[in-house]
Design an enzyme around this catalytic site. Structure first.
Site, PDB file in Angstrom:
ATOM      1  N   LYS A 136       0.803  -1.112   0.114  1.00  8.73           N
ATOM      2  CA  LYS A 136      -0.163  -0.102  -0.074  1.00  8.73           C
ATOM      3  C   LYS A 136       0.862   1.155   0.043  1.00  8.73           C
ATOM      4  O   LYS A 136       1.966   1.188   0.462  1.00  8.73           O
ATOM      5  CB  LYS A 136      -0.930   0.045   1.254  1.00  8.73           C
ATOM      6  CG  LYS A 136      -2.188   0.664   1.048  1.00  8.73           C
ATOM      7  CD  LYS A 136      -3.191  -0.136   0.318  1.00  8.73           C
ATOM      8  CE  LYS A 136      -4.611   0.740   0.481  1.00  8.73           C
ATOM      9  NZ  LYS A 136      -5.776  -0.273   0.048  1.00  8.73           N
TER      10      LYS A 136
HETATM   11  N1  LIG Z   1     -11.145   1.969  -4.503  1.00  6.71           N
HETATM   12  C1  LIG Z   1     -11.131   0.770  -4.315  1.00  6.71           C
HETATM   13  O1  LIG Z   1     -10.974  -0.259  -5.363  1.00  6.71           O
HETATM   14  C2  LIG Z   1     -10.946   0.152  -2.690  1.00  6.71           C
HETATM   15  C3  LIG Z   1     -11.070   0.860  -1.857  1.00  6.71           C
HETATM   16  N2  LIG Z   1     -11.350   0.059  -0.528  1.00  6.71           N
HETATM   17  C4  LIG Z   1     -11.677   1.061   0.613  1.00  6.71           C
HETATM   18  O2  LIG Z   1     -12.866   1.644   0.329  1.00  6.71           O
HETATM   19  C5  LIG Z   1     -12.780   2.806   1.254  1.00  6.71           C
HETATM   20  C6  LIG Z   1     -13.343   3.929   0.383  1.00  6.71           C
HETATM   21  O3  LIG Z   1     -12.636   4.112  -0.734  1.00  6.71           O
HETATM   22  P1  LIG Z   1     -12.939   4.606  -2.175  1.00  6.71           P
HETATM   23  O4  LIG Z   1     -14.257   4.715  -2.378  1.00  6.71           O
HETATM   24  O5  LIG Z   1     -12.214   4.317  -2.997  1.00  6.71           O
HETATM   25  O6  LIG Z   1     -12.358   6.125  -1.923  1.00  6.71           O
HETATM   26  P2  LIG Z   1     -13.140   7.684  -2.552  1.00  6.71           P
HETATM   27  O7  LIG Z   1     -11.983   8.467  -2.222  1.00  6.71           O
HETATM   28  O8  LIG Z   1     -13.612   7.356  -3.807  1.00  6.71           O
HETATM   29  O9  LIG Z   1     -14.219   7.687  -1.530  1.00  6.71           O
HETATM   30  C7  LIG Z   1     -14.283   7.999   0.011  1.00  6.71           C
HETATM   31  C8  LIG Z   1     -15.596   8.461   0.282  1.00  6.71           C
HETATM   32  O10 LIG Z   1     -15.600   8.491   1.868  1.00  6.71           O
HETATM   33  C9  LIG Z   1     -16.022   9.795   2.066  1.00  6.71           C
HETATM   34  N3  LIG Z   1     -15.492  10.229   3.485  1.00  6.71           N
HETATM   35  C10 LIG Z   1     -14.164  10.548   3.685  1.00  6.71           C
HETATM   36  N4  LIG Z   1     -14.220  10.908   5.154  1.00  6.71           N
HETATM   37  C11 LIG Z   1     -15.381  10.567   5.631  1.00  6.71           C
HETATM   38  C12 LIG Z   1     -15.929  10.828   6.834  1.00  6.71           C
HETATM   39  N5  LIG Z   1     -15.167  11.307   7.798  1.00  6.71           N
HETATM   40  N6  LIG Z   1     -17.396  10.557   7.032  1.00  6.71           N
HETATM   41  C13 LIG Z   1     -18.088  10.103   6.046  1.00  6.71           C
HETATM   42  N7  LIG Z   1     -17.580   9.873   4.653  1.00  6.71           N
HETATM   43  C14 LIG Z   1     -16.291  10.169   4.539  1.00  6.71           C
HETATM   44  C15 LIG Z   1     -15.613  10.734   0.960  1.00  6.71           C
HETATM   45  O11 LIG Z   1     -16.448  11.934   0.943  1.00  6.71           O
HETATM   46  P3  LIG Z   1     -16.380  13.064  -0.161  1.00  6.71           P
HETATM   47  O12 LIG Z   1     -17.269  12.319  -1.394  1.00  6.71           O
HETATM   48  O13 LIG Z   1     -17.307  14.124   0.459  1.00  6.71           O
HETATM   49  O14 LIG Z   1     -14.992  13.417  -0.441  1.00  6.71           O
HETATM   50  C16 LIG Z   1     -16.148   9.764  -0.113  1.00  6.71           C
HETATM   51  O15 LIG Z   1     -17.369   9.838  -0.476  1.00  6.71           O
HETATM   52  C17 LIG Z   1     -11.325   2.771   1.952  1.00  6.71           C
HETATM   53  O16 LIG Z   1     -11.439   2.425   3.198  1.00  6.71           O
HETATM   54  C18 LIG Z   1     -10.652   2.072   0.737  1.00  6.71           C
HETATM   55  O17 LIG Z   1      -9.259   1.667   1.318  1.00  6.71           O
HETATM   56  C19 LIG Z   1     -11.097  -1.269  -0.296  1.00  6.71           C
HETATM   57  C20 LIG Z   1     -10.911  -1.881  -1.553  1.00  6.71           C
HETATM   58  C21 LIG Z   1     -10.552  -1.420  -2.882  1.00  6.71           C
HETATM   59  O1  LIG Z   2      -6.773  -3.352  -7.160  1.00  4.82           O
HETATM   60  C1  LIG Z   2      -5.819  -3.487  -6.180  1.00  4.82           C
HETATM   61  O2  LIG Z   2      -4.698  -3.791  -6.434  1.00  4.82           O
HETATM   62  C2  LIG Z   2      -5.685  -3.029  -4.570  1.00  4.82           C
HETATM   63  C3  LIG Z   2      -7.045  -2.372  -4.195  1.00  4.82           C
HETATM   64  C4  LIG Z   2      -6.796  -1.721  -2.790  1.00  4.82           C
HETATM   65  O3  LIG Z   2      -6.120  -1.104  -2.527  1.00  4.82           O
HETATM   66  C5  LIG Z   2      -7.404  -2.734  -1.572  1.00  4.82           C
HETATM   67  O4  LIG Z   2      -8.117  -3.753  -1.830  1.00  4.82           O
HETATM   68  O5  LIG Z   2      -7.564  -2.133  -0.442  1.00  4.82           O
END
Ligand SMILES: NC(=O)C1=CN([C@@H]2O[C@H](COP(=O)(O)OP(=O)(O)OC[C@H]3O[C@@H](n4cnc5c(N)ncnc54)[C@H](OP(=O)(O)O)[C@@H]3O)[C@@H](O)[C@H]2O)C=CC1
Ligand SMILES: O=C(O)CCC(=O)C(=O)O
Length: 411
Positions: A102
Site C-alpha cells: 500500500k
Molecule cells: N477503490 C477501491 O478499489 C478500494 C477501496 N477500498 C476501501 O474503501 C474505502 C473507500 O474507498 P474509495 O471509495 O475508493 O475512496 P473515495 O475517495 O472514492 O471515496 C471516499 C468516500 O468517503 C467519504 N468520506 C471521507 N471521510 C469521511 C468521513 N469522515 N465521513 C463520511 N464519509 C467520508 C468521501 O466523502 P466525499 O465524497 O465528500 O469526499 C467519499 O465519499 C477505503 O477504506 C478504501 O481503502 C477497499 C478496496 C478497494
Molecule cells: O486493486 C488493487 O490492487 C488494490 C485495491 C486496494 O487497495 C484494496 O483492496 O484495499
C-alpha cells in the site's frame, strides 16, 4: 486504536489459532520493504508545497505485491503499514496470485488543481519507480485516487522503463484497463453481502441499509443494492449525512452528488448528524470510508444486525468484541472489499494476454471468486470454531505461511 496495533492484534489471534511458531509469526508480520520520502511540487501560483509519501511492501511469497495508492491527510506510517498487511491477507483470501502493499501521500487532494495533482503524482512515481514493477509491486487506486492517477503513474513509470501499462491496475480502459474494475470493489461487496445473507436465510430485497461514504466504493454499493431492492435509508460523505426512512432515491442522489459535489441540499431526504449515521436503526451497516470508525465508544449503540466492512479496517478490536457479544455479524474487510483486487488481477491477466474480456465475463468471474472465498472462510470458521473475521484471517495467513515455507528462507 492505532490501525497497525489493531491489524497486528487480529493477525496474532489468527497465528495462535493456526499454532504458528512465534519466530515464524514475527517474520510474517514484518514488512518486506518500507519507503518514506518527500514529494515537493510548485503549486500553480509558483509557491512550493511538500508532502510525505509512502510505499510499504508487506509480503511477496504468493506473487508480486499489490495494493492501492491513497491521497488523504491521514496517510501516515502506521496506517499505510496496516493497509499493506491487510492486502497480503486479502489477496490470499480470494486466492489471487499476488502479495500485499500500500502507499500514498499525506495530503488533501481536494486542495489541488488537476495540473497540481498530476505534478504530485509524477513526483511520487519518480520516488518509487525503482522499487515497483510488473513482477515486483503493482499499484492501484484507493481513497483520493482514480483511473486518471493510474494513467499518470503509468506514463511517468514508462519514461524510466519503457511502455508498461501493466505497472498499474484500475487504469483507464483506453490504456488497458479492465471493464468492470471501477465498479468491482462495490460489486464484490454486494456479492459478499448476498453470500452472507443467504447463509442467514435472507436476501438484500426489503432489508434496510445505511452506508458511510459515497465515493467509488460507497456509490457503487448504493447503486447495486438499490437495483436489488434493498432500501437505503441513510448515506454520508465528508460534508454530512442524508436520510429518508422510506428509502433514498439512489439514482437521483448520485446525480445530485455528481452535480453539486456533496450530499447537502438533496430534495428527497433530511440532513442528519454524520456521527449518528453509524448508530442509525437499520438491518445492514456498510462503512465505505475511513478506518477506525467503529470504536469502543460507539459500538454499544450500533443497531445494525449485519456490518459489511467495505472500508479497510473500519472496526477497532474492542468494538469487534462489543459487537460480537451483541450478536452483530461482521463480514471482514479482507473478504468483503476484495472484489477490487480480484478484478485488478483479471486486468493483469488481460494485459498479459493482450485481450479484453467483456464486462459480463468480468462480473461472472468476480462472483465465482467471491462465492469460493466465502465457502473457504466458512470452512475455516468450522475448523477453528471462530467468527468470520478469524475465519478470513486464518485462511489468508495459512495460505501465505504455506507459500513462505515452500519457498524457503533463501540462505
Ligand atoms: N477503490 C477501491 O478499489 C478500494 C477501496 N477500498 C476501501 O474503501 C474505502 C473507500 O474507498 P474509495 O471509495 O475508493 O475512496 P473515495 O475517495 O472514492 O471515496 C471516499 C468516500 O468517503 C467519504 N468520506 C471521507 N471521510 C469521511 C468521513 N469522515 N465521513 C463520511 N464519509 C467520508 C468521501 O466523502 P466525499 O465524497 O465528500 O469526499 C467519499 O465519499 C477505503 O477504506 C478504501 O481503502 C477497499 C478496496 C478497494
Ligand atoms: O486493486 C488493487 O490492487 C488494490 C485495491 C486496494 O487497495 C484494496 O483492496 O484495499
Amino acid at each position: 486504536m492505532n490501525a497497525l496495533a489493531s491489524t497486528n492484534r487480529n493477525f496474532r489471534h489468527a497465528a495462535r489459532l493456526l499454532n504458528l511458531d512465534s519466530k515464524f509469526e514475527k517474520s510474517l508480520l514484518m514488512p518486506y520493504r518500507e519507503i518514506k520520502f518527500e514529494c515537493t511540487i510548485p503549486k500553480d501560483d509558483g509557491s512550493l508545497v511538500s508532502y510525505v509519501g509512502f510505499r510499504v511492501q508487506h509480503d511477496n511469497s504468493r506473487g508480486p505485491m499489490k495494493g492501492g495508492i491513497r491521497y488523504h491527510p491521514k496517510v501516515e506510517h502506521d496506517e499505510v503499514n496496516a493497509l499493506a498487511q491487510l492486502m497480503t491477507w486479502k489477496t490470499a483470501v480470494v486466492n489471487v496470485p499476488y502479495g500485499g502493499a500500500k502507499g500514498g501521500i499525506g495530503c488533501s487532494p481536494k486542495d489541488f488543481s488537476v495540473s497540481e495533482l498530476e505534478r504530485l503524482t509524477r513526483v511520487f512515481t519518480q520516488k518509487i519507480h525503482d522499487v515497483i514493477g510488473v513482477n515486483i509491486d503493482v499499484p492501484a487506486p484507493d481513497m483520493g485516487t482514480n483511473a486518471q492517477t493510474m494513467a499518470w503513474i503509468s506514463d511517468e513509470y514508462s519514461k524510466f522503463h519503457g511502455y508498461s501499462p501493466a505497472i498499474v491496475t484500475g487504469k483507464p480502459i483506453e490504456l488497458g484497463g479492465s471493464l468492470g474494475r471501477e465498479a468491482a470493489t462495490g460489486r464484490g461487496v454486494v456479492f459478499a453481502t448476498e453470500a452472507l445473507l443467504a447463509d442467514h436465510g435472507k436476501s438484500i430485497k426489503g432489508l434496510t441499509f445505511v452506508i458511510q461514504g459515497f465515493g467509488n466504493v460507497g456509490s457503487w454499493v448504493a447503486r447495486l443494492i438499490h437495483e436489488r431492492g434493498g432500501k437505503i435509508i441513510a448515506v454520508s460523505d465528508v460534508t454530512g449525512a442524508v436520510k429518508n426512512p422510506n428509502g433514498l432515491d439512489i439514482p437521483a442522489l448520485l446525480e445530485h452528488k455528481e452535480k453539486s459535489g456533496s450530499l447537502s441540499n438533496f430534495d428527497d431526504g433530511d440532513m442528519m448528524n454524520a456521527d449518528e449515521l453509524l448508530i442509525h436503526e437499520c438491518d445492514v451497516l456498510v462503512p465505505c470510508a475511513l478506518s477506525g470508525v467503529l470504536t469502543r465508544e460507539n459500538a454499544g449503540d450500533v443497531k445494525a444486525k449485519f456490518i459489511i466492512e467495505a472500508a479497510n479496517n473500519p472496526t477497532d478490536p474492542e468494538a469487534d468484541e462489543i459487537l460480537s457479544k451483541k450478536g452483530v455479524v461482521i463480514l471482514p474487510d479482507i473478504y468483503a472489499n476484495a472484489g477490487g483486487v480480484t478484478v485488478s488481477y483479471f486486468e493483469l491477466v488481460q494485459n498479459n494476454q493482450h485481450i479484453m474480456w467483456d464486462e459480463e465475463k468480468v462480473n461472472a468471474e468476480l462472483k465465482k471468486y467471491m462465492a469460493g472465498a466465502f465457502n473457504s472462510i466458512k470452512s475455516m470458521c468450522r475448523t477453528h470454531e471462530c467468527n468470520l473475521r478469524m475465519g478470513a484471517f486464518t485462511l489468508g495467513v495459512s495460505r501465505v505461511a504455506q507459500c513462505t515455507l515452500l519457498r524457503g528462507w533463501g540462505c
